[in-house]
Design a protein around this motif. Sequence first.
Motif, mmCIF file in Angstrom:
data_model
loop_
_atom_site.group_PDB
_atom_site.id
_atom_site.type_symbol
_atom_site.label_atom_id
_atom_site.label_comp_id
_atom_site.label_asym_id
_atom_site.label_seq_id
_atom_site.Cartn_x
_atom_site.Cartn_y
_atom_site.Cartn_z
ATOM 1 N N VAL A 1 0.844 -1.196 0.000
ATOM 2 C CA VAL A 1 0.000 0.000 0.000
ATOM 3 C C VAL A 1 0.878 1.244 0.000
ATOM 4 N N GLY A 2 0.436 2.261 -0.702
ATOM 5 C CA GLY A 2 1.187 3.511 -0.769
ATOM 6 C C GLY A 2 1.408 4.139 0.598
ATOM 7 N N ILE A 3 2.592 4.733 0.763
ATOM 8 C CA ILE A 3 2.957 5.374 2.035
ATOM 9 C C ILE A 3 1.931 6.426 2.457
ATOM 10 N N ASP A 4 1.419 7.188 1.502
ATOM 11 C CA ASP A 4 0.509 8.285 1.822
ATOM 12 C C ASP A 4 -0.955 7.944 1.561
ATOM 13 N N ASP A 5 -1.225 6.692 1.208
ATOM 14 C CA ASP A 5 -2.599 6.301 0.899
ATOM 15 C C ASP A 5 -3.298 5.835 2.179
ATOM 16 N N ARG A 6 -3.768 6.779 2.955
ATOM 17 C CA ARG A 6 -4.391 6.462 4.241
ATOM 18 C C ARG A 6 -5.654 5.629 4.072
ATOM 19 N N SER A 7 -6.409 5.906 3.026
ATOM 20 C CA SER A 7 -7.626 5.155 2.798
ATOM 21 C C SER A 7 -7.330 3.677 2.572
ATOM 22 N N ALA A 8 -6.323 3.384 1.750
ATOM 23 C CA ALA A 8 -5.962 1.995 1.484
ATOM 24 C C ALA A 8 -5.373 1.334 2.724
ATOM 25 N N GLN A 9 -4.659 2.103 3.523
ATOM 26 C CA GLN A 9 -4.099 1.544 4.756
ATOM 27 C C GLN A 9 -5.209 1.166 5.733
ATOM 28 N N ARG A 10 -6.218 2.023 5.838
ATOM 29 C CA ARG A 10 -7.355 1.692 6.706
ATOM 30 C C ARG A 10 -8.088 0.458 6.183
ATOM 31 N N ALA A 11 -8.256 0.399 4.866
ATOM 32 C CA ALA A 11 -8.954 -0.745 4.282
ATOM 33 C C ALA A 11 -8.210 -2.041 4.564
ATOM 34 N N ALA A 12 -6.879 -2.013 4.424
ATOM 35 C CA ALA A 12 -6.085 -3.210 4.692
ATOM 36 C C ALA A 12 -6.211 -3.632 6.146
ATOM 37 N N THR A 13 -6.184 -2.656 7.046
ATOM 38 C CA THR A 13 -6.269 -2.963 8.471
ATOM 39 C C THR A 13 -7.608 -3.598 8.821
ATOM 40 N N TRP A 14 -8.700 -2.988 8.379
ATOM 41 C CA TRP A 14 -10.014 -3.503 8.758
ATOM 42 C C TRP A 14 -10.377 -4.765 7.992
#
Length: 247
Positions: free
Chosen positions: A46-59
């Motif tokens: 996931v992109g370093i600055d892609d907060r949306s994708a990071q949240r999606a991966a976490t949940w």
Amino acid sequence: MADPITVTTVADGVARIQWQGEPTTDALRQAVAGALTAHTRVEALVGIDDRSAQRAATWAGLLKEGVTRGVTVDGAVTDRVVYARVRDDQPVDQPEGFRSLLNSFLPRKRAISQMLVRDPDGRVLLCQLTYKRDWDLPGGVVEVGESPRLAVQREVEEELGLDLEPGVLVLTDWLPAWSGWDDAVCLVFDGGTHPPSVLARVVMQEREIRDVRFCTLEEVDELAADFTARRVRAAVSGARPYTESGR
């Protein structure tokens, strides 16, 4: 309409999951679960600055593992945050699994333990280190799962060959990020008052310690970095239990 979630086998037993836009949490969780029926590991970059994708991966139940640097994506060299789940991970709907998920991405703080050792004249024991010019209090980094109090006792024994019982905590000093280091919390424990003859018992770890001696506060100002000198003075005075960079 094409499925925005794709799963690709990238190595033996390893699947990589990718998505476009913002798929629902349920859809991502189902894709992860499906991938784990045929693979032992599923991962997402996931992109370093892609907060949306990071949240999606976490949940979706993927644990944050770290950052892979210098990967080529669409012809450009970049960094990516690695999220992954292995087949043996505890389910995230169970308490242990949920705690592991949280533990994978919540901030962690580096801890340093040091010991304030003085002689009857009030001089402070300082070490000249091999890996930097400045002198410092004896001590070192607290290992994962180690208590700060045991850490400073271990470090003093390893570096100086002295078995000194740590006393009370005299100072907590926060160190801001500096020159490539992340921020950290430094805990200074009282090491008691000892005669200068204690130096005769010192067995220096040559890889880390070049010299050791008792110093006046004026000598501390000359030999130590400014933030270390401030920390020493704050610890000696005992006027404040908490400082930031010695202030």
